[in-house]
Write a protein that holds these residues in place. Structure first.
Motif, PDB file in Angstrom:
ATOM      1  N   PHE A 218       0.846  -1.195   0.000  1.00  0.00           N
ATOM      2  CA  PHE A 218       0.000   0.000   0.000  1.00  0.00           C
ATOM      3  C   PHE A 218       0.877   1.238   0.000  1.00  0.00           C
ATOM      4  CE2 PHE A 218      -2.252  -3.430   1.959  1.00  0.00           C
ATOM      5  CZ  PHE A 218      -3.519  -3.358   1.412  1.00  0.00           C
ATOM      6  N   TYR A 219       0.303   2.333  -0.478  1.00  0.00           N
ATOM      7  CA  TYR A 219       0.878   3.648  -0.247  1.00  0.00           C
ATOM      8  C   TYR A 219      -0.238   4.532   0.283  1.00  0.00           C
ATOM      9  CZ  TYR A 219      -0.905   5.117  -4.926  1.00  0.00           C
ATOM     10  OH  TYR A 219      -1.679   5.408  -6.035  1.00  0.00           O
ATOM     11  N   MET A 220       0.108   5.678   0.865  1.00  0.00           N
ATOM     12  CA  MET A 220      -0.874   6.419   1.645  1.00  0.00           C
ATOM     13  C   MET A 220      -0.808   7.925   1.392  1.00  0.00           C
ATOM     14  SD  MET A 220      -0.617   4.402   5.293  1.00  0.00           S
ATOM     15  CE  MET A 220      -2.272   4.878   5.785  1.00  0.00           C
ATOM     16  N   THR A 221      -1.934   8.568   1.630  1.00  0.00           N
ATOM     17  CA  THR A 221      -1.965  10.027   1.643  1.00  0.00           C
ATOM     18  C   THR A 221      -3.157  10.472   2.483  1.00  0.00           C
ATOM     19  OG1 THR A 221      -1.679  11.974   0.224  1.00  0.00           O
ATOM     20  CG2 THR A 221      -3.475  10.491  -0.351  1.00  0.00           C
ATOM     21  N   ALA A 222      -3.170  11.735   2.862  1.00  0.00           N
ATOM     22  CA  ALA A 222      -4.254  12.274   3.682  1.00  0.00           C
ATOM     23  C   ALA A 222      -5.200  13.094   2.820  1.00  0.00           C
ATOM     24  CB  ALA A 222      -3.686  13.138   4.807  1.00  0.00           C
ATOM     25  N   VAL A 223      -6.466  12.686   2.779  1.00  0.00           N
ATOM     26  CA  VAL A 223      -7.505  13.437   2.079  1.00  0.00           C
ATOM     27  C   VAL A 223      -8.462  13.947   3.154  1.00  0.00           C
ATOM     28  CG1 VAL A 223      -9.285  13.364   0.294  1.00  0.00           C
ATOM     29  CG2 VAL A 223      -7.276  11.863   0.115  1.00  0.00           C
ATOM     30  N   PRO A 224      -8.551  15.260   3.360  1.00  0.00           N
ATOM     31  CA  PRO A 224      -9.278  15.789   4.522  1.00  0.00           C
ATOM     32  C   PRO A 224     -10.688  15.258   4.713  1.00  0.00           C
ATOM     33  CG  PRO A 224      -8.016  17.526   3.498  1.00  0.00           C
ATOM     34  CD  PRO A 224      -7.860  16.324   2.609  1.00  0.00           C
ATOM     35  N   THR A 225     -11.461  15.118   3.631  1.00  0.00           N
ATOM     36  CA  THR A 225     -12.850  14.697   3.824  1.00  0.00           C
ATOM     37  C   THR A 225     -13.016  13.193   3.920  1.00  0.00           C
ATOM     38  OG1 THR A 225     -13.138  15.066   1.442  1.00  0.00           O
ATOM     39  CG2 THR A 225     -14.022  16.721   2.924  1.00  0.00           C
ATOM     40  N   TYR A 226     -11.957  12.424   3.740  1.00  0.00           N
ATOM     41  CA  TYR A 226     -12.003  10.994   4.059  1.00  0.00           C
ATOM     42  C   TYR A 226     -11.388  10.843   5.450  1.00  0.00           C
ATOM     43  CZ  TYR A 226     -12.810  10.612  -0.974  1.00  0.00           C
ATOM     44  OH  TYR A 226     -13.307  10.765  -2.247  1.00  0.00           O
ATOM     45  N   ILE A 227     -12.209  11.047   6.450  1.00  0.00           N
ATOM     46  CA  ILE A 227     -11.738  11.287   7.811  1.00  0.00           C
ATOM     47  C   ILE A 227     -11.218  10.017   8.475  1.00  0.00           C
ATOM     48  CG2 ILE A 227     -13.200  13.286   8.188  1.00  0.00           C
ATOM     49  CD1 ILE A 227     -15.095  11.372   9.764  1.00  0.00           C
ATOM     50  N   GLY A 228     -10.413  10.240   9.521  1.00  0.00           N
ATOM     51  CA  GLY A 228      -9.933   9.141  10.336  1.00  0.00           C
ATOM     52  C   GLY A 228      -8.471   8.829  10.140  1.00  0.00           C
ATOM     53  N   GLY A 229      -7.736   9.714   9.467  1.00  0.00           N
ATOM     54  CA  GLY A 229      -6.318   9.482   9.226  1.00  0.00           C
ATOM     55  C   GLY A 229      -6.022   9.343   7.749  1.00  0.00           C
ATOM     56  N   ASN A 230      -4.855   8.824   7.432  1.00  0.00           N
ATOM     57  CA  ASN A 230      -4.460   8.684   6.042  1.00  0.00           C
ATOM     58  C   ASN A 230      -5.272   7.614   5.327  1.00  0.00           C
ATOM     59  OD1 ASN A 230      -2.548  10.603   6.505  1.00  0.00           O
ATOM     60  ND2 ASN A 230      -0.795   9.346   5.954  1.00  0.00           N
ATOM     61  N   MET A 231      -5.523   7.862   4.041  1.00  0.00           N
ATOM     62  CA  MET A 231      -6.171   6.880   3.184  1.00  0.00           C
ATOM     63  C   MET A 231      -5.117   5.965   2.595  1.00  0.00           C
ATOM     64  SD  MET A 231      -8.574   7.495  -0.157  1.00  0.00           S
ATOM     65  CE  MET A 231     -10.096   6.902   0.561  1.00  0.00           C
ATOM     66  N   ALA A 232      -5.464   4.699   2.426  1.00  0.00           N
ATOM     67  CA  ALA A 232      -4.555   3.725   1.822  1.00  0.00           C
ATOM     68  C   ALA A 232      -4.975   3.444   0.386  1.00  0.00           C
ATOM     69  CB  ALA A 232      -4.558   2.429   2.623  1.00  0.00           C
ATOM     70  N   PHE A 233      -3.977   3.259  -0.474  1.00  0.00           N
ATOM     71  CA  PHE A 233      -4.190   2.819  -1.848  1.00  0.00           C
ATOM     72  C   PHE A 233      -3.469   1.482  -2.016  1.00  0.00           C
ATOM     73  CE2 PHE A 233      -3.946   7.542  -2.196  1.00  0.00           C
ATOM     74  CZ  PHE A 233      -5.265   7.782  -2.554  1.00  0.00           C
ATOM     75  N   VAL A 234      -4.180   0.468  -2.495  1.00  0.00           N
ATOM     76  CA  VAL A 234      -3.513  -0.810  -2.726  1.00  0.00           C
ATOM     77  C   VAL A 234      -2.606  -0.693  -3.956  1.00  0.00           C
ATOM     78  CG1 VAL A 234      -5.420  -1.760  -4.123  1.00  0.00           C
ATOM     79  CG2 VAL A 234      -3.822  -3.305  -2.988  1.00  0.00           C
ATOM     80  N   TRP A 235      -1.485  -1.376  -3.885  1.00  0.00           N
ATOM     81  CA  TRP A 235      -0.454  -1.364  -4.923  1.00  0.00           C
ATOM     82  C   TRP A 235      -0.128  -2.816  -5.246  1.00  0.00           C
ATOM     83  CZ3 TRP A 235       2.635   2.187  -7.568  1.00  0.00           C
ATOM     84  CH2 TRP A 235       3.856   1.728  -8.071  1.00  0.00           C
ATOM     85  N   ALA A 236      -0.350  -3.244  -6.481  1.00  0.00           N
ATOM     86  CA  ALA A 236      -0.130  -4.640  -6.846  1.00  0.00           C
ATOM     87  C   ALA A 236       0.575  -4.722  -8.195  1.00  0.00           C
ATOM     88  CB  ALA A 236      -1.462  -5.381  -6.907  1.00  0.00           C
ATOM     89  N   THR A 237       1.684  -5.452  -8.233  1.00  0.00           N
ATOM     90  CA  THR A 237       2.482  -5.551  -9.453  1.00  0.00           C
ATOM     91  C   THR A 237       3.459  -6.715  -9.330  1.00  0.00           C
ATOM     92  OG1 THR A 237       4.025  -4.361 -10.908  1.00  0.00           O
ATOM     93  CG2 THR A 237       4.174  -3.898  -8.557  1.00  0.00           C
ATOM     94  N   ASP A 238       3.950  -7.176 -10.461  1.00  0.00           N
ATOM     95  CA  ASP A 238       5.043  -8.150 -10.455  1.00  0.00           C
ATOM     96  C   ASP A 238       6.404  -7.466 -10.561  1.00  0.00           C
ATOM     97  OD1 ASP A 238       3.494 -10.436 -10.178  1.00  0.00           O
ATOM     98  OD2 ASP A 238       3.164 -10.624 -12.335  1.00  0.00           O
ATOM     99  N   ASN A 239       6.390  -6.151 -10.721  1.00  0.00           N
ATOM    100  CA  ASN A 239       7.635  -5.390 -10.797  1.00  0.00           C
ATOM    101  C   ASN A 239       7.995  -4.895  -9.396  1.00  0.00           C
ATOM    102  OD1 ASN A 239       9.785  -3.712 -11.266  1.00  0.00           O
ATOM    103  ND2 ASN A 239       8.735  -2.382 -12.725  1.00  0.00           N
ATOM    104  N   GLN A 240       8.836  -5.653  -8.705  1.00  0.00           N
ATOM    105  CA  GLN A 240       9.141  -5.323  -7.318  1.00  0.00           C
ATOM    106  C   GLN A 240       9.979  -4.053  -7.173  1.00  0.00           C
ATOM    107  OE1 GLN A 240       9.798  -8.667  -4.550  1.00  0.00           O
ATOM    108  NE2 GLN A 240       9.856  -9.988  -6.356  1.00  0.00           N
ATOM    109  N   MET A 241      10.545  -3.552  -8.253  1.00  0.00           N
ATOM    110  CA  MET A 241      11.352  -2.336  -8.192  1.00  0.00           C
ATOM    111  C   MET A 241      10.517  -1.073  -8.406  1.00  0.00           C
ATOM    112  SD  MET A 241      14.156  -3.671  -7.450  1.00  0.00           S
ATOM    113  CE  MET A 241      15.134  -2.157  -7.466  1.00  0.00           C
ATOM    114  N   ALA A 242       9.279  -1.225  -8.846  1.00  0.00           N
ATOM    115  CA  ALA A 242       8.495  -0.059  -9.250  1.00  0.00           C
ATOM    116  C   ALA A 242       8.263   0.924  -8.107  1.00  0.00           C
ATOM    117  CB  ALA A 242       7.160  -0.506  -9.840  1.00  0.00           C
ATOM    118  N   LYS A 243       8.074   0.407  -6.883  1.00  0.00           N
ATOM    119  CA  LYS A 243       7.807   1.316  -5.765  1.00  0.00           C
ATOM    120  C   LYS A 243       9.086   1.931  -5.206  1.00  0.00           C
ATOM    121  CE  LYS A 243       7.708  -2.061  -1.956  1.00  0.00           C
ATOM    122  NZ  LYS A 243       7.766  -3.344  -2.683  1.00  0.00           N
TER     123      LYS A 243
END
Length: 291
Positions: A218-243
């Motif tokens: 996952f990677y994360m960021t804070a969106v003010p109106t999605y309350i309760g802390g940082n929002m998570a985005f799932v990250w899925a790939t076979d390229n382990q170097m991409a992140k």
């Protein structure tokens, strides 16, 4: 004196936020949903569905930029993008900024959502639906990925919360089919809720996705109106170097792309993959189970 009209978000049990409504612009109730679009002083226009805030004019750019530019710039050579959902046009607007893309496919279940958002949230799409690279398909997202045989460099699932019609876009079958549609080194991303208040969403996604790719995180960021802390985005790939693309390389790609952003920066991109310990622990625990 007229009483103030208040909209209460009810997504989380016993915890929420409220909005002072200046004007109700649109409201629709069916057996499946209650959709509201209203004007506020603090956040501009707001869209809410079944008690959950979907988007606001003021902070939408944070969500849309991070869900788009992180995978595209991490990939670095993307030509074909698939967007699932995203009827408000915000993801499409950001994807269309990447001039090197040759094809943008967008799948939205309901054409009326697009029409409504173009009427009430025109700045979300900012004319991107007129992009000649766009192939717009009105279809259920799960059905599309079941039937499609194209391959895409980046797949972005801009889905609602995993309840009701949006639940299938968090299923193992959906993730498996998205992986099948990824080109070599392709990247899949999707919104995954606010883990401090929705911890099960992290575990569920990892269990359902990790057997199909070599890197599920996952990677994360804070969106003010999605309350309760940082929002998570799932990250899925076979390229382990991409992140792990270096900051210098991300800066080079960002500059070469000529992007104009209000939130995304290469440094934020790199930092967004630094996960809190409780999320690392949830991911590690879920990796031992497949659903």
């Amino acid at each position: 004196m007229q009483d103030k009209v208040i909209y209460y978000e009810t997504l989380h049990q016993g915890y929420g936020q409220y909005f002072e409504v200046e004007h109700v612009l649109f409201e629709q109730r069916t057996e499946q949903w209650h959709l509201s679009i209203f004007e506020t002083k603090s956040l501009g226009r707001v869209m809410a569905l079944n008690g959950a805030i979907q988007t606001t004019e003021r902070d939408e750019f944070i969500y849309h930029e991070m869900l788009t530019h992180v995978p595209l710039l991490a990939h670095g050579q993307a030509k074909k993008v698939l967007i699932i959902g995203g009827g408000d046009g915000g993801i499409l607007r950001e994807v269309a900024k990447h001039r090197e893309l040759t094809s943008i496919t967008m799948v939205e279940i309901d054409a009326s959502v697009i029409e409504m958002c173009q009427t009430y949230f025109p700045n979300h799409s900012a004319g991107a639906f007129d992009d000649p690279r766009l192939n717009l398909t009105i279809q259920d997202g799960l059905e599309f990925v079941r039937q499609c045989n194209e391959q895409f460099d980046v797949i972005i699932s801009d889905c609602t919360d995993p309840v009701g019609p949006g639940e299938v876009l968090f299923s193992s079958e959906f993730y498996q089919n998205c992986q099948r549609l990824l080109a070599p080194n392709g990247i899949f991303v999707a919104q995954n809720g606010v883990p401090f208040l929705q911890p099960d969403e992290i575990s569920n996604t990892v269990r359902r996705m990790h057997s199909y790719v070599t890197d599920c995180t996952f990677y994360m960021t804070a969106v003010p109106t999605y309350i309760g802390g940082n929002m998570a985005f799932v990250w899925a790939t076979d390229n382990q170097m991409a992140k792990s693309v270096s900051l210098d390389e991300l800066q080079l790609r960002f500059t070469r792309a000529g992007l104009a952003t209000r939130f995304y920066t290469p440094a934020l991109h790199q930092a967004s993959f630094a996960l809190p310990a409780y999320i690392q622990q949830a991911v590690a625990s879920a990796l031992t189970v497949t659903e």
